[in-house]
Design a protein around this motif. Structure first.
Motif, mmCIF file in Angstrom:
data_model
loop_
_atom_site.group_PDB
_atom_site.id
_atom_site.type_symbol
_atom_site.label_atom_id
_atom_site.label_comp_id
_atom_site.label_asym_id
_atom_site.label_seq_id
_atom_site.Cartn_x
_atom_site.Cartn_y
_atom_site.Cartn_z
ATOM 1 N N GLU A 13 0.652 -1.324 0.155
ATOM 2 C CA GLU A 13 0.010 -0.087 -0.021
ATOM 3 C C GLU A 13 0.870 1.174 -0.152
ATOM 4 O O GLU A 13 0.225 2.349 -0.049
ATOM 5 C CB GLU A 13 -0.864 -0.114 1.249
ATOM 6 N N SER A 14 2.250 1.062 0.376
ATOM 7 C CA SER A 14 2.826 2.362 0.115
ATOM 8 C C SER A 14 3.223 2.614 -1.294
ATOM 9 O O SER A 14 3.793 3.690 -1.538
ATOM 10 C CB SER A 14 4.088 2.000 1.137
ATOM 11 N N LEU A 15 3.011 1.845 -2.042
ATOM 12 C CA LEU A 15 2.972 1.996 -3.710
ATOM 13 C C LEU A 15 1.711 1.976 -4.274
ATOM 14 O O LEU A 15 1.716 2.711 -5.459
ATOM 15 C CB LEU A 15 3.862 0.937 -4.175
ATOM 16 N N CYS A 16 0.680 1.630 -3.745
ATOM 17 C CA CYS A 16 -0.467 1.562 -4.469
ATOM 18 C C CYS A 16 -1.198 3.169 -4.324
ATOM 19 O O CYS A 16 -1.349 3.784 -3.455
ATOM 20 C CB CYS A 16 -1.347 0.620 -3.892
ATOM 21 N N VAL A 17 -1.393 3.423 -5.617
ATOM 22 C CA VAL A 17 -1.947 4.896 -5.920
ATOM 23 C C VAL A 17 -3.542 4.740 -5.945
ATOM 24 O O VAL A 17 -4.014 5.829 -6.406
ATOM 25 C CB VAL A 17 -1.215 5.663 -6.960
ATOM 26 N N ARG A 18 -3.880 3.665 -5.735
ATOM 27 C CA ARG A 18 -5.616 3.475 -5.703
ATOM 28 C C ARG A 18 -5.919 3.936 -7.104
ATOM 29 O O ARG A 18 -7.455 4.342 -7.000
ATOM 30 C CB ARG A 18 -6.285 4.196 -4.445
ATOM 31 N N GLU A 21 -9.914 -3.176 -2.827
ATOM 32 C CA GLU A 21 -9.768 -2.314 -1.734
ATOM 33 C C GLU A 21 -10.384 -3.304 -0.420
ATOM 34 O O GLU A 21 -9.892 -3.189 0.814
ATOM 35 C CB GLU A 21 -10.758 -1.253 -1.650
ATOM 36 N N GLU A 54 2.083 -2.244 5.846
ATOM 37 C CA GLU A 54 1.662 -1.769 4.553
ATOM 38 C C GLU A 54 1.368 -2.727 3.617
ATOM 39 O O GLU A 54 1.135 -2.689 2.386
ATOM 40 C CB GLU A 54 2.643 -0.876 3.967
ATOM 41 N N THR A 82 2.534 1.099 -10.682
ATOM 42 C CA THR A 82 3.434 1.532 -9.451
ATOM 43 C C THR A 82 4.348 0.201 -9.207
ATOM 44 O O THR A 82 5.229 0.086 -8.412
ATOM 45 C CB THR A 82 2.802 2.273 -8.562
ATOM 46 N N GLY A 83 3.779 -1.126 -9.553
ATOM 47 C CA GLY A 83 4.691 -2.228 -8.859
ATOM 48 C C GLY A 83 4.180 -2.556 -7.800
ATOM 49 O O GLY A 83 4.751 -3.358 -6.986
ATOM 50 N N HIS A 106 8.468 -6.306 -3.411
ATOM 51 C CA HIS A 106 7.717 -4.936 -4.175
ATOM 52 C C HIS A 106 8.809 -4.045 -4.412
ATOM 53 O O HIS A 106 9.769 -3.768 -3.901
ATOM 54 C CB HIS A 106 6.757 -4.349 -3.158
ATOM 55 N N GLU A 107 8.695 -3.372 -5.715
ATOM 56 C CA GLU A 107 9.630 -2.671 -6.017
ATOM 57 C C GLU A 107 9.085 -1.228 -6.595
ATOM 58 O O GLU A 107 8.079 -1.303 -7.275
ATOM 59 C CB GLU A 107 10.588 -3.265 -7.090
ATOM 60 N N SER A 108 9.664 -0.077 -6.193
ATOM 61 C CA SER A 108 8.978 1.059 -6.589
ATOM 62 C C SER A 108 9.629 1.515 -7.951
ATOM 63 O O SER A 108 10.554 0.969 -8.621
ATOM 64 C CB SER A 108 9.343 2.151 -5.566
ATOM 65 N N TYR A 118 2.876 10.255 -5.577
ATOM 66 C CA TYR A 118 2.805 8.935 -5.485
ATOM 67 C C TYR A 118 3.713 8.348 -4.557
ATOM 68 O O TYR A 118 3.340 7.224 -4.034
ATOM 69 C CB TYR A 118 3.128 8.226 -6.927
ATOM 70 N N PRO A 157 0.295 7.375 -0.724
ATOM 71 C CA PRO A 157 -0.013 6.248 -0.484
ATOM 72 C C PRO A 157 -0.023 5.552 1.065
ATOM 73 O O PRO A 157 -0.837 5.137 1.575
ATOM 74 C CB PRO A 157 0.555 5.281 -1.484
ATOM 75 N N ARG A 158 1.198 5.950 1.619
ATOM 76 C CA ARG A 158 1.544 5.564 2.789
ATOM 77 C C ARG A 158 0.602 6.321 4.012
ATOM 78 O O ARG A 158 0.223 5.567 4.879
ATOM 79 C CB ARG A 158 2.899 5.866 2.994
ATOM 80 N N MET A 204 -2.168 7.562 3.124
ATOM 81 C CA MET A 204 -3.504 7.118 3.209
ATOM 82 C C MET A 204 -3.714 5.727 3.925
ATOM 83 O O MET A 204 -4.694 5.585 4.918
ATOM 84 C CB MET A 204 -3.807 6.991 1.719
ATOM 85 N N THR A 205 -2.782 5.007 3.882
ATOM 86 C CA THR A 205 -2.956 3.539 4.601
ATOM 87 C C THR A 205 -2.838 3.878 6.207
ATOM 88 O O THR A 205 -3.924 3.201 6.852
ATOM 89 C CB THR A 205 -1.781 2.685 4.131
ATOM 90 N N GLU A 206 -1.927 4.530 6.396
ATOM 91 C CA GLU A 206 -1.898 4.915 7.804
ATOM 92 C C GLU A 206 -3.176 5.411 8.495
ATOM 93 O O GLU A 206 -3.938 5.243 9.531
ATOM 94 C CB GLU A 206 -0.901 5.987 8.380
ATOM 95 N N ARG A 238 -6.160 5.314 7.282
ATOM 96 C CA ARG A 238 -7.648 4.456 7.248
ATOM 97 C C ARG A 238 -7.493 3.403 8.332
ATOM 98 O O ARG A 238 -8.444 2.732 8.769
ATOM 99 C CB ARG A 238 -7.377 3.542 6.028
ATOM 100 N N GLY A 290 -6.600 0.313 8.659
ATOM 101 C CA GLY A 290 -7.171 -0.867 8.107
ATOM 102 C C GLY A 290 -8.579 -0.967 7.678
ATOM 103 O O GLY A 290 -8.929 -2.146 7.348
ATOM 104 N N THR A 328 -11.736 0.216 4.872
ATOM 105 C CA THR A 328 -11.895 0.539 3.641
ATOM 106 C C THR A 328 -12.610 1.474 3.640
ATOM 107 O O THR A 328 -13.419 1.914 4.852
ATOM 108 C CB THR A 328 -12.730 -0.580 2.502
ATOM 109 N N MET A 360 -3.518 12.665 -5.324
ATOM 110 C CA MET A 360 -2.997 11.562 -6.135
ATOM 111 C C MET A 360 -3.735 11.847 -7.736
ATOM 112 O O MET A 360 -2.920 11.238 -8.682
ATOM 113 C CB MET A 360 -3.279 10.255 -5.539
#
Lengths: 794, 276
Positions: free
Chosen positions: A629-634, A655, A662, A774-775, B2-4, B127, B131-132, B134-136, B138, B140, B142, B247
């Protein structure tokens, strides 16, 4: 004077009745003995209004009597009428108590003391006279347990437990559920033995909540108005007003043996052997129907007809002959009987199957004549059928780095059992040798066979254990040296979270994981820290013997139905002493683990990730979609790609699903090792492709069993949506709804189950992953993802 | 595993982009054109051609992104290349101009290009950052769950208010019916609502709690608790909307202006060849 007949038929069930009918029609002198006062007692005792099935559907009926799918009453009525029209000589209330003599001169003694003489005897007594009991304390004294159900409408507002997973249990349970609270108790985790129609029936009933089902439970005792069950969660007491046990029936062995008939083994479920003309080891004495291994009505009726023809010297072919002929075409020049005899003679695992069961299996199986050197299956394939070598040999390439190292399997041996047991990739490449004839049995048929015939399971397990130990644990040790260890082996089964052993205990055993997976954890600072995830095909518990110390960690099953081969510690230690190479290799492996464990113990994050993924069921996944999720731009391009590449229906919910740190596990298929969706698929429409993709083919009937059985909610029923205009029409002219699933589109036609097929037909693999800009989205095997090295990189 | 996009395949496209930039700079330094450096020299044409082709290729990304059968390459690789080669375009195109700017069509094309790139740079930033967060934010959940929880609190608040006075009921009703998440651009991007009926309601309820006593006071305090929980969830939901908006917002500049750039580029090329 004693009466004298050409044929005496014992038992007036479908088989015996059909035989008597044929004899009457042919003008053969005959007598039909029935111990009750009506025909076909077993079917007579079916519950009122029961729909009687006419399986196997593709088998033609061959009898003077009519029979097709219908209500019990209609069928019995029609049979009574035909019996009268044909002028069948029935003797009711006549129980046969003994048969002596030989072909041409049998003497049959009845319960009345009368004797009758006959040249031939047809045994058609079935098994229902000898019902299988629960065999637990209290079953007789409690008065709670019954083994029959005549009329389900007799009971009302009761708590009823139905024990069993066969057709009778299912039918009883569903009928009783109309006006009672019913729980069906299944010893296994699926209904594998039942007919397809009943599978659908029970699944729907459970889904609708009409009745409850307790899986993987076996009765322990009956006491105080309750049945105690042993379940993977421990023992539970279930209160009830009535227990109806429908566990099938076993042969009335004593009586049958007293007539001179021999059983091939001591198994409780063993049935007498018969020839292809249904003749037993006593010449002139024929066995048909359930006692001969054929519990289906249509089969029994055909056999009755055929037995009369055989006795008359008319060697007609069995009704399924054309189907088998078609199946055996590849072995030109051999008759069906010759092929079946060859299989029985050459392949020990099937040698205890009677010809009729073998015939049934062969209807599903296929024979192959591969060219010399042709690959039967390749290492890492995901195919899961089971093979036996009928003739010739196959070569197994056991060393991935050196294809010249081969193990030869000769006639009668089997292979492919590891994939069947573990649900994982093939562990070796198998090539055909010269002039090989191979028999391939599909997964479902084999599972059914293993579950219903003990000798098959026993032979399979024994050999599989040796091979698994050799493949995964001790490749350098010759088979002879392993025998001692393997003799101590037993198969243990564990529930998710159940411990194989705990930290600090004395080491008494080694476990090789043959199905499912485990986690290794240690108590650090008062809490369990997961150190590693270990998939099937690996062993645990050896460290205690290498270092002579108590268990250094706790090992728990990561998923339900994890199976291990548990081997005795002393025998293991003896093996280590005998084989220094093995000992050295294990020491080296253990040192590697020790270092990794220390690293993991420091890294709470990685430990947490393993624990989280295991909780999400990753322990049974072969390929799981994970989103960082640190890479996912939704952007939901994954969902759009999924819909676009699958006829407009998206099979993934980005979702939804849980997130830890993450790491997000979206709702998407994990292609389980033992797919839950494959249980109870009536048309057998769910398959595993060579690369592991579990997919549903077009024969799906939309029954919804898979949707219900999937614990991860990744299957939906959906009708095909209308076609969308192309991308440019949308971009330039605004036609259609654009990429992704059209939210407004309403599908037309019948619904079918849809699920992720990992884009098996699209080059490049899963489109959700390919389309992620974004991978963030990857598809990996959990084993790979949870490896220490990979987690260190996270 | 995972790779950016930025580190994709060991910075493969960064390396290519840097190489392209260096080659262009060296060529520019070495080149001794007649007169001042400009787009009309052989190097100028070369750089211009490379730049124009790059622009076309970069814009093809919009098509590629939507071609879901698009071959074995991952879209991630395309985006990585899009980012780095898009940045390299600054060097290539600037050198192509020979630093000759003016109030003309050519400089307009250049300016539009810079605008597109700058918006893209913001995209990279967004980007990488949101994203990070946003996760924090929420925890967990939706977004659907978040909205459902808010609706549940509304129900709870309404039933808690039933035994209380008319004014409180009016406040609670307004908080339930008039509270909005998102809305105009400003609200979405700010992630807050200065005039949020729930926040106002909470203040008012707290005031009323001060003047109440006994059982009523307990009930009002309970209500205040519910509203303050709702307030917290609203804050979360609005931040969620904000991150999502951030975003996406840059794309509303990046994409249309790149089409404007394409038009200006075509005009530039035609002008150069036909009217020079």
């Amino acid at each position: 004077m004693t009466e004298q007949y050409a044929v005496a038929i014992v038992g007036s069930g479908p088989g015996g009745m059909s035989a008597a009918g044929r004899a009457a029609a042919n003008g053969v002198s005959h007598v039909l003995f029935e111990k009750s006062d009506h025909l076909s007692d077993t079917i007579y005792k079916y519950q009122k209004g029961k729909l009687v099935m006419a399986t196997p559907d593709n088998l033609p009926l061959r009898s003077e009597y009519e029979f097709s799918l219908g209500i019990r009453e209609d069928i019995l009525g029609s049979w009574d009428k035909t019996t009268e029209t044909l002028g069948v000589n029935v003797r009711y209330n006549s129980e046969v108590t003994g048969i002596t003599g030989q072909k041409g001169d049998f003497t049959i003694t009845l319960n009345s003391g009368d004797t009758v003489k006959a040249e031939h005897v047809i045994f058609a007594i079935g098994l229902q006279g000898n019902l299988r009991k629960l065999g637990v304390p209290g079953e007789d004294e409690s008065g709670l347990v019954q083994y029959q159900l005549d009329d389900p409408d007799e009971y009302e507002a009761e708590d009823i437990l139905v024990v069993g997973a066969g057709d009778a249990a299912i039918e009883n349970a569903v009928a009783l559920a109309k006006q009672n609270r019913v729980t069906i108790i299944n010893r296994r985790d699926e209904f594998a033995r039942a007919k397809e129609g009943n599978l659908a029936l029970i699944s729907t009933a459970i889904q609708r909540g009409d009745l409850n089902c307790i899986y993987s439970a076996s009765p322990v005792k009956v006491e105080n108005g309750a049945l105690t069950l042993s379940t993977p969660d421990g023992e539970i007491d279930v209160k009830c007003d009535r227990v109806i046990a429908r566990l099938g029936a076993v042969a009335p062995r004593k009586f049958v043996e007293s007539c001179g008939i021999v059983f091939p083994s001591k198994d409780a479920t063993a049935l007498p052997e018969v020839s292809s003309t249904y003749e037993s080891n006593v010449p002139g004495l024929y066995i048909i129907g359930a006692l001969g291994g054929y519990p289906l009505i249509k089969q029994a009726m055909n056999q009755g007809y055929e037995a009369i023809e055989f006795i008359a010297g008319n060697m007609i072919k069995p009704a399924d002959e054309p189907l088998l002929e078609e199946n055996f075409k590849i072995l030109q020049g051999m008759s069906v009987a010759e092929v079946l005899d060859m299989i029985r003679a050459n392949v020990p695992i099937y040698s205890e199957l009677n010809p009729l069961l073998l015939r049934e299996m062969m209807l599903e199986a296929s024979l192959h004549r591969p060219k010399d050197g042709e690959v039967v299956f390749a290492r890492n394939d995901y195919t899961n059928s089971f093979f036996t070598v009928v003739e010739g040999e196959v070569l197994i390439e056991v060393d991935p780095s050196d294809p010249s190292v081969v193990v030869r399997l000769g006639q009668g041996e089997f292979f492919g059992e590891m994939g069947l047991i573990s649900g994982r990739r093939r562990t070796a490449t198998v090539k055909a040798g010269r002039n090989a004839t191979l028999l391939e049995v599909p997964r479902r048929t084999m599972i059914k066979l293993v579950n219903s015939v003990e000798s098959v399971k026993r032979v399979l397990d024994r050999t599989a254990i040796i091979r698994q130990v050799q493949t995964h644990m001790a490749p350098s040790v010759p088979t002879e040296d392993l025998i001692e260890l393997v003799d101590t082996a037993e198969i243990n089964s564990f529930k998710q979270g159940q411990a194989l052993f705990e930290e600090g205990q004395a080491g008494d055993s080694v476990h090789l994981i043959r199905r499912g997976s485990v986690t290794v954890s240690r108590r650090i600072g008062g809490s369990d820290i997961v150190l590693s995830y270990v998939a099937s095909g690996n062993y645990v518990g050896e460290m205690a013997f290498l270092s002579d110390a108590p268990r250094s960690a706790t090992v728990r099953a990561a998923i339900d139905n994890t199976e291990t081969i548990r081997m005795d510690g002393a025998a293991f230690k003896a093996l280590l002493d005998k084989s220094p190479t093995l000992s050295a290799a294990m020491q080296a492996r253990a040192r590697g683990f020790a270092v990794q464990n220390e690293r993991m113990a420091q890294s709470r994050d990685a430990s947490g990730i393993i624990e989280f993924l295991v909780k999400q069921g990753a322990g049974e996944a072969t390929d799981i979609l994970l989103i960082d999720e640190s890479l996912c731009v939704r952007c939901d391009n994954c969902e759009k790609a999924c819909a676009e590449t699958h006829g407009g229906i998206n099979r993934l919910n980005r979702e939804a699903g849980p997130t830890y740190a993450e790491l997000h596990v979206p709702t998407s298929c994990r292609h389980c090792e033992h797919p839950h969706c494959m249980k109870d698929c009536p048309p057998d429409a769910i398959h595993r492709a060579q690369n592991g993709e579990v997919y549903i083919d077009d024969s799906c009937i939309g029954c919804g069993n898979c949707e219900m059985n999937c614990p991860y909610d990744v299957i939906r029923l959906s009708a095909a949506p209308p076609k969308k205009p192309g991308l440019l029409s949308w971009m330039l002219f605004g036609l259609g709804s654009g990429p992704g699933q059209d939210p407004k589109a309403k599908g037309k036609g019948a619904k079918q189950a849809v699920k992720c097929d990992m884009c098996k037909d699209i080059p490049g693999g899963a489109s959700c992953v390919r389309a992620c800009p974004t991978g963030a989205a990857i598809r990996v095997s959990p084993e790979e993802f949870m490896s220490i090295a990979a987690l260190a990189r996270q | 595993m995972h790779e950016s996009v930025l580190v994709y395949r060991g910075f493969r496209f960064l390396k290519i982009a840097v190489l392209l930039g260096i080659v262009a700079i060296i060529a520019y330094a070495v080149d001794q054109p007649l007169g001042v450096p400009n787009g009309g020299t052989w190097l100028g044409y070369t750089l211009g051609t490379i730049g124009a082709l790059l622009i076309l290729w970069l814009m093809w990304f919009g098509m590629r992104k939507r071609r879901y059968y698009g071959g074995a390459n991952k879209l991630q690789g395309w985006l990585s290349a899009h980012v780095y080669l898009g940045l390299a375009l600054i060097v290539v195109a600037t050198l192509h101009t020979g630093f000759q700017f003016g109030w003309n069509l050519h400089t307009l094309a250049y300016a539009l290009m810079i605008l597109v790139i700058v918006s893209g740079v913001f995209g990279i930033y967004a980007y990488a950052r949101y994203p990070r967060l946003m996760t924090e934010n929420r925890h967990g959940k939706t977004s659907e769950q978040l909205l459902r929880d808010i609706a549940e609190l509304d129900e709870e608040a309404r039933s808690a208010a039933l035994t209380l006075g008319d004014e409180i009921n009016a406040v609670v009703l307004e908080a339930a019916n008039k509270t909005k998440i998102g809305g105009g651009l400003g609200r979405m991007l700010s992630g807050e609502d200065r005039n949020c009926p729930t926040a106002r309601g909470l203040v008012r309820v707290e005031e009323l709690a001060a003047s109440a006593s006994g059982k009523e006071a307990t009930q009002i305090r309970r209500l205040a608790g519910i509203l303050s929980r709702k307030n917290e969830l609203l804050r979360q939901a609005r931040r969620d909307v904000r991150f999502l908006a951030l975003m996406q917002i840059w794309l509303y500049i990046h994409v249309p202006i790149s089409f404007a750039l394409l038009a200006a580029l075509i005009a530039h090329v035609i002008a150069v060849f036909f009217y020079w």
